[in-house]
Motif scaffolding. Structure first.
Motif: not given
Ligand SMILES: [Fe+2]
Ligand SMILES: [Fe+2]
Lengths: 224, 224
Positions: B68-75, B114-120, B140-149
């Motif tokens: 559901h996400l990735f952390y590389y600059s993958y396009t 996006p929001g949790h990470t850029d690529g979600c 009843r929640g959501c992913g954190r938004t305080d790192f990785q874009q």
């Protein structure tokens, strides 16, 4: 009432599977989409607040909470233990076993499936699309049979005569899972269950040689 | 093929939810009942053997595994990370992103959230009855938004514009759950999500003051 329409079809009963990680126990919430009456199968003390909150949010009335087994010499009509939840609302309280059984019977039938214990039951939905197999049949496994009136012979017979006779596509929802599996089907277990695909003598031999440690909570209401 | 017919209707796609308890991650297996082609959403290294065995037992061919996400600059076209599983059979290997995307597109569409990470991303089933919301929307929640874009503004917009616009009865299947909950619906989250029912400024304020510890596996492929 489309909001709460549940699984796939708008008139289908509402269904939720919930997990308690300490005892690896599944709790199941089933409710009629129209009457909003709910049954809670195998609630666990640790997570009952979560379950009651969900029931409240979904606008349901909890009619009965039941367990897949009991350890008392309890001789109710359907051998069902009514779990006395710390009631948030007016449910359960002094309602009798009889009225509770009526509520359950609207959507569930009960099959006696002893073997893990004497009093284990399997709840089957009206349309035979879901079976809540307790500790009788687990996903690719089964409940232990080495204490509390357990009997591998009886368990084998219970599974083969009461569960494996259900339609092959019937979903199997167990009381516990230790590998993150959530559901199986009757056909899958008939094909791939490593214990119950064996002959009766082989099965008895397997079950009598598991050498499992005593469970932590033996003597209390829920024995895993 | 009735054996593997899956949820409720015989032609319905096969569907399984699987759990990995260490990271509290859900993996989802979806397959076409006729072609037997399967998609695995969010496999986890710790449980991939279990998943591959199930795929094999059910007679499925795994066409693509996606996160559901990735952390590389993958396009890639749909910003999808193909997880290189230790293949038991001949699947994935050198298949390209393009062919994988085609397989996914038969039953799933992809919405960028996006929001949790850029690529979600969020995967939505063809009939809009199921949404796999990754870390964007949890029960009843959501992913954190305080790192990785991460960005609370973008997450709020993603959920409100891309997920809350789905039909109210659409099931919400998240990437993680920490309370044993398995599924929710769009309507439920619109009504009861304690964060996303707030206004944008309130939401941003909540998310910027969570003071969460750094996750254990930051820097590796999966950050919980
Ligand atoms: Fe049990
Ligand atoms: Fe995640």
């Amino acid at each position: 009432v489309r909001l709460y329409s549940g699984l796939m079809e708008s008139r289908a009963p509402l269904f939720r599977q919930l997990f308690e990680s300490e005892s690896s126990t599944y709790t199941y919430l089933l409710a009629d989409a129209d009457s909003r009456e709910a049954v809670l199968i195998d609630p666990v003390l640790e997570t009952v607040d979560r379950d009651l909150q969900l029931i409240s949010e979904l606008g349901l009335t909890l009619k009965v909470a039941c367990k897949h087994l009991f350890y008392y010499s309890y001789t109710g009509l359907l051998k069902m233990q009514i779990h006395s939840l710390p009631a948030g609302g007016a449910f359960l309280a002094a309602e009798t076993v009889v009225s509770s059984v009526t509520a359950v019977n609207k959507c569930l039938t009960v099959r006696e499936t002893p073997g893990h214990t004497d009093g284990c039951v399997t709840y089957v939905s009206e349309d035979e699309r879901m079976a809540f197999t307790g500790d009788a049949l687990l996903i690719r496994g089964c409940g232990r049979t080495d204490f509390q009136q357990g009997s591998p012979h009886r368990l084998y017979e219970s599974v083969h005569k009461k569960i494996f006779t259900l339609p092959g596509h019937c979903f199997v929802y167990p009381a516990h899972d230790y590998k993150g599996q959530t559901v199986s089907t009757v056909d899958e277990e008939k094909k791939f269950n490593p214990r119950l695909t064996k002959t009766l003598p082989e099965f008895v031999n397997i079950m009598n040689n598991l050498n499992l440690p005593k469970p932590k909570k033996i003597g209390t209401v829920c024995v895993y």
